[in-house]
Design an enzyme around this catalytic site. Structure first.
Site, PDB file in Angstrom:
ATOM      1  N   HIS A  38       0.711  -1.099  -0.188  1.00 52.37           N
ATOM      2  CA  HIS A  38      -0.094   0.249   0.045  1.00 52.37           C
ATOM      3  C   HIS A  38       0.881   1.357  -0.011  1.00 52.37           C
ATOM      4  CE1 HIS A  38      -3.015   2.572   0.584  1.00 52.37           C
ATOM      5  NE2 HIS A  38      -2.463   3.094   1.279  1.00 52.37           N
ATOM      6  N   ASP A  65     -15.265   2.302   6.776  1.00 57.34           N
ATOM      7  CA  ASP A  65     -14.829   3.452   6.032  1.00 57.34           C
ATOM      8  C   ASP A  65     -15.122   4.121   5.548  1.00 57.34           C
ATOM      9  OD1 ASP A  65     -11.815   4.882   6.058  1.00 57.34           O
ATOM     10  OD2 ASP A  65     -11.817   4.270   4.313  1.00 57.34           O
ATOM     11  N   ARG A  93     -14.513  12.845   7.388  1.00 54.67           N
ATOM     12  CA  ARG A  93     -13.530  13.286   8.030  1.00 54.67           C
ATOM     13  C   ARG A  93     -13.139  14.621   6.661  1.00 54.67           C
ATOM     14  NH1 ARG A  93      -9.937   8.434   7.804  1.00 54.67           N
ATOM     15  NH2 ARG A  93      -8.529   9.568   7.997  1.00 54.67           N
ATOM     16  N   SER A 140      -8.368   3.409   8.742  1.00 51.18           N
ATOM     17  CA  SER A 140      -9.192   3.603   7.419  1.00 51.18           C
ATOM     18  C   SER A 140      -8.163   3.020   6.642  1.00 51.18           C
ATOM     19  CB  SER A 140      -9.159   5.092   6.890  1.00 51.18           C
ATOM     20  OG  SER A 140      -9.173   5.283   5.971  1.00 51.18           O
ATOM     21  N   LYS A 194      -9.061  -1.933   6.079  1.00 49.00           N
ATOM     22  CA  LYS A 194      -9.727  -2.189   4.202  1.00 49.00           C
ATOM     23  C   LYS A 194      -8.581  -3.668   4.063  1.00 49.00           C
ATOM     24  CE  LYS A 194      -9.407   1.779   3.033  1.00 49.00           C
ATOM     25  NZ  LYS A 194      -9.278   3.442   2.505  1.00 49.00           N
TER      26      LYS A 194
HETATM   27  N1  URA Z   1      -6.801   7.353   2.352  1.00 49.05           N
HETATM   28  C1  URA Z   1      -7.322   6.167   2.688  1.00 49.05           C
HETATM   29  O1  URA Z   1      -7.843   5.250   2.826  1.00 49.05           O
HETATM   30  N2  URA Z   1      -8.179   6.917   3.870  1.00 49.05           N
HETATM   31  C2  URA Z   1      -7.303   7.489   4.684  1.00 49.05           C
HETATM   32  O2  URA Z   1      -7.908   8.295   4.698  1.00 49.05           O
HETATM   33  C3  URA Z   1      -6.049   7.947   4.031  1.00 49.05           C
HETATM   34  C4  URA Z   1      -5.718   7.549   2.821  1.00 49.05           C
END
Ligand code: URA
Length: 435
Positions: free
Chosen positions: A82, A161, A168, A183, A187
């Site tokens: 990621h 999320d 947010r 977040s 995932k």
């Molecule tokens: N990418 C995400 O998936 N979540 C965040 O909070 C920031 C970047």
């Protein structure tokens, strides 16, 4: 238990129990807790933070809010990467097939570009026919068959999320280390990988501009992943200038093919090799760092990674000839404009966010999720920090299908650069590896 008390407790800097966090998440998803209370809850976390175990629990509850991908049928180590995102960061396009060519299973669920950063899904969609919307069954089938797939997130991954992120975004609570950690990691937990390497970017084009914040985010994500039994590592890498030489969707695919053919820009190649080598080590495919590095470099030069890339494109409905001759397959821009150096000197700094915004203005990105992308648009970055340039030398080329935008964007691009008469050093590419 009630919402007010939970917000109050966090506002006072206390550690929440899993029941309290679960109460907020399930109450919000059920429509029983209003936006304004969840906004206050998120703001309290923004200011007071979370302890390691509390954050691990928060992340687990977010992951548990939706479906989980079951990768138990793979019969090989599952490993993903990621990146926190940047300008010209097309690493996934090379990394996923390269790691799969070395025996890893790479179930990559990626995102779209928003604002100044690009997204892997948009890049892949510049290949005619490429389908990023596989069902979970199709995703699993492809992984069993060829060991790699890059798709969009399926609907039901970590729905909490999605809801929290939307709040947010409008309450100035995006840039919080615990909230970003929960977040991203929720995932990744739901996607079911055993091992994960993080590429946390720092510098003018990054989400975490400051180095210390990038390190704190990397550590929080590593701790959270480990609390859930995942093998974790992170790289802190430079985003004070664009990565590679191409910014824009089709341009980045073309560059990825060059790297997969053993050529391409040195920084793109080096970062990808380092990340894949770490993937092999943490997943146990090759624990020895020098052997892992050697295997990784070999599969870039012997054509195996390129072959895997072509297989992935074909499986997902795209034209696999892109791997042989990208120019024949990818859309080309109707207009281009050379950007020239205004004086002799050295490039001192690049405001990478502005360069990303310039690419966006050319049509390579979107300001909101409804905007359509011009896949052919983008920037070839011919000179980077530390390079010596002469007045009038071409330092970038802009591409777009809209002629009218080009000269204004050339000025924007130049506004993102500063020049010096003194010699300048290029920034380091990899600042730190955390394991
Ligand atoms: N990418 C995400 O998936 N979540 C965040 O909070 C920031 C970047």
């Amino acid at each position: 238990m009630n919402t007010y008390e939970i917000i109050y407790k966090k506002r006072e800097g206390k550690v929440l129990t899993k029941e309290e966090i679960g109460y907020i998440i399930s109450g919000y998803l059920a429509g029983d807790i209003p936006d304004y209370q969840v906004s206050a809850f998120l703001m309290a976390i923004f200011f007071k933070g979370m302890e390691t175990d509390e954050l691990a629990e928060f992340t687990r509850l977010m992951a548990d809010s939706g479906e989980k991908v079951d990768l138990s049928s793979m019969g090989a180590p599952t490993v993903d990467k990621h990146s926190t995102g940047g300008v010209g960061d097309g690493v996934s396009l090379i990394l996923a097939p390269l790691a799969a060519s070395l025996g890893a299973v790479v179930p990559m669920m990626s995102g779209r570009g928003l604002g100044h950063t690009g997204g892997t899904l948009d890049k892949l969609e510049s290949i005619p026919g490429y389908n990023v919307n596989l069902s979970q069954e199709e995703f699993i089938r492809q992984l069993e068959k060829i060991g790699v797939a890059i798709i969009g997130q399926t609907e039901n991954i970590a729905p909490a999320d999605k809801e929290f992120y939307a709040l947010r975004d409008v309450t100035a609570t995006v840039d919080s280390i615990p909230l970003i950690t929960a977040s991203i990691m929720s995932k990744k937990l739901a996607e079911g990988v055993e091992s994960l390497v993080l590429d946390v970017k720092t510098g003018s084009g990054a989400f975490m501009r400051r180095y210390d914040d990038a390190v704190s985010l990397a550590k929080a994500m590593i701790d959270t992943g480990r609390a859930h039994g995942r093998n974790m590592a992170a790289i802190i890498s430079d985003m004070s200038q664009p990565l590679g030489r191409s910014v824009g969707n089709a341009l980045e695919i073309k560059q990825a093919v060059e790297v997969l053919k053993g050529a391409g820009p040195a920084d793109m190649r080096e970062l990808t090799l380092e990340l894949v080598s770490i993937m092999l080590q943490i997943s146990g495919i090759e624990p020895d760092p020098s052997k892992a590095e050697k295997m990784t470099a070999e599969n870039l030069s012997n054509g195996k990674a390129l072959q895997k890339f072509a297989e992935m494109v074909e499986e997902q409905g795209g034209d696999p000839r892109v791997a042989e001759n990208p120019d024949r397959v990818l859309p080309a821009a109707s207009y281009s404009l050379e950007v020239k150096a205004p004086s002799d000197g050295y490039i001192e700094k690049m405001d990478t966010r502005l360069i990303g915004v310039a690419a966006l203005s050319l049509g390579a990105g979107r300001r909101n999720m409804q905007e359509k992308i011009d896949f052919s648009a983008g920037i070839e970055v011919l000179a980077k920090t530390g390079d010596k340039v002469s007045e009038g030398e071409v330092i970038a080329v802009l591409y777009s299908s809209r002629e009218s935008d080009l000269s204004g964007v050339a000025d924007d691009y130049l506004a993102g650069l500063s020049f010096s008469e003194e010699e300048q050093k290029a920034p380091e590419l990899i600042y730190r590896v955390l394991r």
